[in-house]
Design an enzyme around this catalytic site. Structure first.
Site, PDB file in Angstrom:
ATOM      1  N   ASN A  18       0.968  -1.027  -0.020  1.00 33.02           N
ATOM      2  CA  ASN A  18       0.232  -0.127   0.158  1.00 33.02           C
ATOM      3  C   ASN A  18       0.870   1.277   0.350  1.00 33.02           C
ATOM      4  O   ASN A  18       1.688   1.918   1.041  1.00 33.02           O
ATOM      5  CB  ASN A  18      -0.777  -0.063   1.375  1.00 33.02           C
ATOM      6  CG  ASN A  18      -1.843   0.963   1.116  1.00 33.02           C
ATOM      7  OD1 ASN A  18      -1.688   2.137   0.419  1.00 33.02           O
ATOM      8  ND2 ASN A  18      -2.808   1.632   1.812  1.00 33.02           N
ATOM      9  N   ARG A  76      -2.329  -1.955  -3.973  1.00 38.93           N
ATOM     10  CA  ARG A  76      -3.280  -1.517  -3.765  1.00 38.93           C
ATOM     11  C   ARG A  76      -3.633   0.058  -4.668  1.00 38.93           C
ATOM     12  O   ARG A  76      -3.051   0.466  -4.532  1.00 38.93           O
ATOM     13  CB  ARG A  76      -3.442  -0.692  -2.164  1.00 38.93           C
ATOM     14  CG  ARG A  76      -4.928   0.134  -1.845  1.00 38.93           C
ATOM     15  CD  ARG A  76      -4.983   0.318  -0.714  1.00 38.93           C
ATOM     16  NE  ARG A  76      -6.037   1.714  -0.254  1.00 38.93           N
ATOM     17  CZ  ARG A  76      -6.400   1.869   0.648  1.00 38.93           C
ATOM     18  NH1 ARG A  76      -5.592   2.809   0.987  1.00 38.93           N
ATOM     19  NH2 ARG A  76      -7.111   3.129   0.820  1.00 38.93           N
ATOM     20  N   HIS A 135     -13.527   1.065  -0.496  1.00 44.45           N
ATOM     21  CA  HIS A 135     -12.915   0.942   0.569  1.00 44.45           C
ATOM     22  C   HIS A 135     -14.002  -0.831  -0.084  1.00 44.45           C
ATOM     23  O   HIS A 135     -14.085  -1.646   0.935  1.00 44.45           O
ATOM     24  CB  HIS A 135     -13.850   1.054   1.974  1.00 44.45           C
ATOM     25  CG  HIS A 135     -13.451   2.375   2.982  1.00 44.45           C
ATOM     26  ND1 HIS A 135     -13.826   3.097   3.703  1.00 44.45           N
ATOM     27  CD2 HIS A 135     -12.294   2.574   2.834  1.00 44.45           C
ATOM     28  CE1 HIS A 135     -13.462   3.686   4.130  1.00 44.45           C
ATOM     29  NE2 HIS A 135     -12.202   3.990   4.176  1.00 44.45           N
ATOM     30  N   ARG A 147     -13.379  13.834   7.954  1.00 42.68           N
ATOM     31  CA  ARG A 147     -14.148  15.062   6.875  1.00 42.68           C
ATOM     32  C   ARG A 147     -15.863  14.744   6.793  1.00 42.68           C
ATOM     33  O   ARG A 147     -16.941  13.549   7.829  1.00 42.68           O
ATOM     34  CB  ARG A 147     -14.302  13.591   5.781  1.00 42.68           C
ATOM     35  CG  ARG A 147     -12.583  13.352   5.041  1.00 42.68           C
ATOM     36  CD  ARG A 147     -13.185  12.100   3.528  1.00 42.68           C
ATOM     37  NE  ARG A 147     -11.871  11.465   3.398  1.00 42.68           N
ATOM     38  CZ  ARG A 147     -11.693  10.278   3.954  1.00 42.68           C
ATOM     39  NH1 ARG A 147     -11.922   8.726   3.838  1.00 42.68           N
ATOM     40  NH2 ARG A 147     -10.375   9.591   2.642  1.00 42.68           N
ATOM     41  N   GLY A 178     -10.988   0.560  12.893  1.00 42.95           N
ATOM     42  CA  GLY A 178     -10.974   0.870  13.797  1.00 42.95           C
ATOM     43  C   GLY A 178     -12.220   1.268  15.197  1.00 42.95           C
ATOM     44  O   GLY A 178     -11.797   0.497  15.896  1.00 42.95           O
ATOM     45  N   GLU A 180      -7.473  -5.960   4.366  1.00 43.46           N
ATOM     46  CA  GLU A 180      -7.921  -5.773   2.860  1.00 43.46           C
ATOM     47  C   GLU A 180      -5.852  -5.973   2.632  1.00 43.46           C
ATOM     48  O   GLU A 180      -6.288  -6.421   0.961  1.00 43.46           O
ATOM     49  CB  GLU A 180      -7.125  -4.144   2.965  1.00 43.46           C
ATOM     50  CG  GLU A 180      -8.965  -3.576   3.193  1.00 43.46           C
ATOM     51  CD  GLU A 180      -8.927  -2.112   4.134  1.00 43.46           C
ATOM     52  OE1 GLU A 180      -8.263  -1.983   4.762  1.00 43.46           O
ATOM     53  OE2 GLU A 180      -8.832  -0.898   2.715  1.00 43.46           O
TER      54      GLU A 180
END
Ligand code: ADP
Length: 392
Positions: free
Chosen positions: A7, A88, A177, A236, A326, A379
């Site tokens: 990643n 990724r 995601h 966000r 998380g 992931e």
């Protein structure tokens, strides 16, 4: 076979080396501050953590040091043991609806869409280019955050804006995601021993998105053209009325980029609470009765409930609601407050089972109409699985 999941971000490169014979992590780590002073790497291996400051001018430096350390630390004996590398990629647009092996044509396609995720895709590509140079004969795959959402229908992914914006500029919902939501879907498939189910997958981390899944396919997801849309997140805003932009621009003498930055980096939990973007801090302040923390936590819960309720109707019911990432994996209070608000759907938690962190657990009561699970996402493993599958 051993496979590396990568990643790559603009100034970092995270890796996990898997033994795919039993899907175990052999080593993992991160190269940080690439191109910035004070760069360093951390490698976790054999229960120990190794950290060292090293100059990292480019992603290629990070990859070369990583490959050198893998052998010099005897994590592997030879680079020939690496059977594949999975990368990724944040944005695959509608060019990629699944993971693919990297070749020149794929690199050209990636080049053509990189401006759709200008902070992420070019960085992801630097990682691929560095590995292609260092390990030219090892097969590599690209795994897209958006690919899982390509099954959304037109009514869902189009915005109610001039159709030409979609035709000319690719303006539509892409989601994000996807690799995590797909991992959750696969896990639920294993748990229920069928692929016929209605699932609402709640990835609640620093970023957050909720996805409606039917029979293994994405029906709708809360993120949009970019990850800014949907539920309230760490920094966000999630969905807002775009008309709030001009008055703030004018009053604060800001550019449109400044405001988009504020919506991405200074909003959400951080912006509303004025305390922190980290839900652990908000939970502490909430428990002390801090009014802004109470407001923030309640709104955070409400936005999750709004989307679950919307998707419950969209799917015509739900067999499973899954919490991951998380906050979703580690916050019993968040899950409790969300599920309490879903009582009219006959969702019922088992308080004792809900008192769990980061462990695959069914947390609903036996008489709950919908099964509720905590499912730790992975992931990196999903990227390694895809890579293995493509190499086979
Ligand atoms: P990212 O979107 O960066 O991958 P993660 O999924 O790792 O984020 O989630 C990070 C967030 O998880 C932290 O910002 C924090 O808010 C939250 N978190 C971690 N542990 C806990 C905990 N024990 N209780 C509540 N929230 C937690």
């Amino acid at each position: 076979m051993k496979i590396i999941s990568i990643n790559a971000g603009s100034s970092s490169l995270k890796f996990s080396l898997f033994n795919m014979d039993n899907e175990s992590v052999i080593a993992s780590g991160v190269f940080e501050r690439i191109g910035i002073d004070g760069s360093c790497y951390t490698i976790k291996f054999n229960g120990e953590k190794y950290k060292e400051e090293v100059p990292l001018k480019t992603h290629a430096d990070a990859v070369n040091i990583l490959l050198d350390k893998l052998t010099s630390m005897h994590i592997i004996e030879s680079l020939d043991e690496i059977g594949g590398v999975g990368h990724r990629i944040v944005q695959g647009k509608d060019l990629f609806d699944k993971s693919v092996l990297v070749d020149d044509e794929v690199m050209e396609k990636l080049e053509s869409i990189k401006h759709f995720a200008p902070l992420h895709n070019p960085a992801n590509m630097l990682g691929i280019e560095a590995f292609r140079k260092a390990l030219p004969n090892v097969p590599m795959s690209v795994v897209f955050d958006t690919a899982f959402h390509q099954t959304m229908d037109e009514e869902t992914y189009l915005y109610a804006v001039p159709y030409e914006w979609y035709e000319k500029y690719g303006i539509r919902k892409y989601g994000a995601h996807g690799t995590s939501h797909r991992y959750i879907t696969e896990t639920v498939k294993d748990l229920l021993k069928t692929d016929k189910f209605k699932l609402i997958s709640c990835h609640i981390g620093n970023g957050g998105s909720i996805t409606a899944i039917k029979d293994g396919k994405c029906v709708d997801t809360s993120m949009g053209f970019t990850p800014l849309a949907g539920i309230m997140m760490g920094t966000r805003s999630g969905d807002v009325d775009p008309s709030i932009i001009p008055p703030v621009m004018e009053a604060e003498n800001k550019t449109i980029d400044d405001i988009i930055n504020d919506l991405n980096k200074n909003s959400g939990v951080l912006g509303l609470s004025g305390i922190s973007s980290d839900m652990r801090d908000i939970e502490d302040a909430y428990n002390e009765g801090n009014p802004r923390a109470v407001l923030t936590f309640n709104k955070y819960v409400q936005r999750i409930v709004d989307y679950i309720a919307q998707y419950y109707v969209r799917l015509g019911g739900a067999d499973v609601i899954a919490f991951t990432a998380g906050v979703g994996e580690n916050s019993p209070i968040l899950r409790k407050l969300v599920c309490e608000k879903l009582a009219c759907l006959e969702v019922k938690l088992d308080e004792e089972k809900n008192n769990v962190r980061g462990k695959l657990t069914k947390i609903s009561a036996d008489d709950s109409k919908v099964a509720v699970y905590v499912i730790p996402t992975d992931e990196e493993l999903m990227i390694a699985r895809d890579t293995l599958e493509l190499i086979k």
